[in-house]
Motif scaffolding. Sequence first.
Motif, PDB file in Angstrom:
ATOM      1  N   TYR A   6       8.073  -1.150  22.148  1.00 52.59           N
ATOM      2  CA  TYR A   6       8.215  -2.400  21.398  1.00 52.59           C
ATOM      3  C   TYR A   6       8.539  -2.009  19.959  1.00 52.59           C
ATOM      4  O   TYR A   6       7.656  -1.727  19.161  1.00 52.59           O
ATOM      5  CB  TYR A   6       6.915  -3.203  21.491  1.00 52.59           C
ATOM      6  CG  TYR A   6       6.920  -4.532  20.737  1.00 52.59           C
ATOM      7  CD1 TYR A   6       8.087  -5.256  20.511  1.00 52.59           C
ATOM      8  CD2 TYR A   6       5.723  -5.082  20.268  1.00 52.59           C
ATOM      9  CE1 TYR A   6       8.073  -6.464  19.829  1.00 52.59           C
ATOM     10  CE2 TYR A   6       5.700  -6.301  19.599  1.00 52.59           C
ATOM     11  CZ  TYR A   6       6.874  -6.982  19.379  1.00 52.59           C
ATOM     12  OH  TYR A   6       6.862  -8.187  18.703  1.00 52.59           O
ATOM     13  N   SER A   9       9.895  -3.824  12.680  1.00 51.75           N
ATOM     14  CA  SER A   9       9.502  -3.423  11.324  1.00 51.75           C
ATOM     15  C   SER A   9       7.992  -3.550  11.134  1.00 51.75           C
ATOM     16  O   SER A   9       7.383  -2.763  10.416  1.00 51.75           O
ATOM     17  CB  SER A   9      10.205  -4.299  10.288  1.00 51.75           C
ATOM     18  OG  SER A   9      11.586  -4.299  10.511  1.00 51.75           O
ATOM     19  N   PHE A  10       7.420  -4.582  11.710  1.00 52.03           N
ATOM     20  CA  PHE A  10       5.961  -4.807  11.630  1.00 52.03           C
ATOM     21  C   PHE A  10       5.463  -4.675  10.189  1.00 52.03           C
ATOM     22  O   PHE A  10       4.531  -3.930   9.900  1.00 52.03           O
ATOM     23  CB  PHE A  10       5.200  -3.843  12.559  1.00 52.03           C
ATOM     24  CG  PHE A  10       5.644  -3.926  13.985  1.00 52.03           C
ATOM     25  CD1 PHE A  10       5.287  -5.012  14.774  1.00 52.03           C
ATOM     26  CD2 PHE A  10       6.444  -2.937  14.551  1.00 52.03           C
ATOM     27  CE1 PHE A  10       5.718  -5.109  16.105  1.00 52.03           C
ATOM     28  CE2 PHE A  10       6.874  -3.025  15.868  1.00 52.03           C
ATOM     29  CZ  PHE A  10       6.504  -4.113  16.641  1.00 52.03           C
ATOM     30  N   HIS A  17       3.242 -10.900  16.867  1.00 54.82           N
ATOM     31  CA  HIS A  17       3.478  -9.573  17.454  1.00 54.82           C
ATOM     32  C   HIS A  17       2.372  -9.238  18.459  1.00 54.82           C
ATOM     33  O   HIS A  17       2.642  -8.712  19.539  1.00 54.82           O
ATOM     34  CB  HIS A  17       3.480  -8.486  16.369  1.00 54.82           C
ATOM     35  CG  HIS A  17       4.613  -8.546  15.398  1.00 54.82           C
ATOM     36  ND1 HIS A  17       4.430  -8.547  14.038  1.00 54.82           N
ATOM     37  CD2 HIS A  17       5.964  -8.603  15.583  1.00 54.82           C
ATOM     38  CE1 HIS A  17       5.603  -8.567  13.422  1.00 54.82           C
ATOM     39  NE2 HIS A  17       6.554  -8.615  14.330  1.00 54.82           N
ATOM     40  N   LYS A  41      15.490  -1.520   4.282  1.00 54.93           N
ATOM     41  CA  LYS A  41      14.835  -2.830   4.293  1.00 54.93           C
ATOM     42  C   LYS A  41      13.810  -2.994   3.169  1.00 54.93           C
ATOM     43  O   LYS A  41      13.222  -4.062   3.018  1.00 54.93           O
ATOM     44  CB  LYS A  41      14.128  -3.048   5.648  1.00 54.93           C
ATOM     45  CG  LYS A  41      15.056  -3.541   6.750  1.00 54.93           C
ATOM     46  CD  LYS A  41      14.276  -4.274   7.825  1.00 54.93           C
ATOM     47  CE  LYS A  41      15.202  -4.970   8.807  1.00 54.93           C
ATOM     48  NZ  LYS A  41      14.458  -5.725   9.827  1.00 54.93           N
ATOM     49  N   ARG A  87      11.291  -7.122  23.235  1.00 52.50           N
ATOM     50  CA  ARG A  87      11.590  -7.870  22.013  1.00 52.50           C
ATOM     51  C   ARG A  87      10.996  -9.261  22.162  1.00 52.50           C
ATOM     52  O   ARG A  87      10.912  -9.799  23.268  1.00 52.50           O
ATOM     53  CB  ARG A  87      13.101  -7.976  21.784  1.00 52.50           C
ATOM     54  CG  ARG A  87      13.784  -6.651  21.523  1.00 52.50           C
ATOM     55  CD  ARG A  87      13.412  -6.010  20.212  1.00 52.50           C
ATOM     56  NE  ARG A  87      14.046  -6.673  19.063  1.00 52.50           N
ATOM     57  CZ  ARG A  87      13.812  -6.343  17.800  1.00 52.50           C
ATOM     58  NH1 ARG A  87      12.932  -5.401  17.490  1.00 52.50           N
ATOM     59  NH2 ARG A  87      14.432  -6.974  16.828  1.00 52.50           N
ATOM     60  N   GLY A  88      10.599  -9.836  21.052  1.00 49.32           N
ATOM     61  CA  GLY A  88      10.041 -11.197  21.081  1.00 49.32           C
ATOM     62  C   GLY A  88      11.134 -12.198  20.761  1.00 49.32           C
ATOM     63  O   GLY A  88      11.988 -11.939  19.918  1.00 49.32           O
ATOM     64  N   TYR A 123       2.723 -19.479  17.711  1.00 48.15           N
ATOM     65  CA  TYR A 123       3.223 -18.364  16.898  1.00 48.15           C
ATOM     66  C   TYR A 123       4.727 -18.410  16.654  1.00 48.15           C
ATOM     67  O   TYR A 123       5.269 -17.498  16.025  1.00 48.15           O
ATOM     68  CB  TYR A 123       2.877 -17.026  17.577  1.00 48.15           C
ATOM     69  CG  TYR A 123       1.413 -16.855  17.830  1.00 48.15           C
ATOM     70  CD1 TYR A 123       0.491 -16.953  16.792  1.00 48.15           C
ATOM     71  CD2 TYR A 123       0.936 -16.610  19.117  1.00 48.15           C
ATOM     72  CE1 TYR A 123      -0.862 -16.816  17.023  1.00 48.15           C
ATOM     73  CE2 TYR A 123      -0.412 -16.463  19.356  1.00 48.15           C
ATOM     74  CZ  TYR A 123      -1.308 -16.576  18.310  1.00 48.15           C
ATOM     75  OH  TYR A 123      -2.637 -16.432  18.540  1.00 48.15           O
ATOM     76  N   LEU A 126       6.064 -17.990  13.089  1.00 46.63           N
ATOM     77  CA  LEU A 126       5.557 -16.871  12.283  1.00 46.63           C
ATOM     78  C   LEU A 126       6.568 -15.752  12.142  1.00 46.63           C
ATOM     79  O   LEU A 126       7.141 -15.302  13.127  1.00 46.63           O
ATOM     80  CB  LEU A 126       4.359 -16.242  12.999  1.00 46.63           C
ATOM     81  CG  LEU A 126       2.985 -16.812  12.742  1.00 46.63           C
ATOM     82  CD1 LEU A 126       1.947 -15.931  13.417  1.00 46.63           C
ATOM     83  CD2 LEU A 126       2.736 -16.886  11.257  1.00 46.63           C
TER      84      LEU A 126
END
Length: 160
Positions: A6, A9-10, A17, A41, A87-88, A123, A126
């Motif tokens: 997964y 960038s978190f 997430h 980034k 991926r979300g 979520y 977000l």
Amino acid sequence: MTTAIYPGSFDPVTNGHLDVISRALSLFDKVVVTVADNPAKQPLFTIEERQEMIRQSTADMQGVVVASFTGLVVDHARQHNAVAIIRGLRAISDFEFEFQMALMNRHMAADINTVFLMPHERYTHLNSSIIREIASFGQDVSAYVPEVVAQRLKSKFDRD
Ligand code: ADP
């Protein structure tokens, strides 16, 4: 033993997430949450800080491994023997970019599938950049991120 990676960038990890990670764990034995090292980034948190926050927030989840990578996601997936890239998908706005990435990754690695997971509706609004922005104005973000992240954001912006 099936493994998925997964990547993201978190910066920082959010409850959205974490929702995706727990869904991925219901499909795969191991989920490697891997922090992209992309200095272009200009991240707020260092790679180590982002990894540490993910580690602390997933401490009670069985099967999570935290890593980092530079370069291509598919190369990193191979290093971990992953069969899938998670991926979300929050909204249609995510779709176009994600679709292009997934197809490009499939051209490079036909045996690795991208798996899209939708978070709980609570979520879908977000994202990390909105969290960073509102936290920078001193707003409490503890409803959207794990406690460790809320504290780190607070001390980061208190210091500045
Ligand atoms: P990137 O910079 O690669 O988009 P992010 O850390 O923002 O990295 O996100 C990593 C992945 O998690 C992406 O697939 C993104 O769509 C997904 N994601 C981010 N926020 C959420 C959320 N609230 N709910 C579900 N998926 C999310």
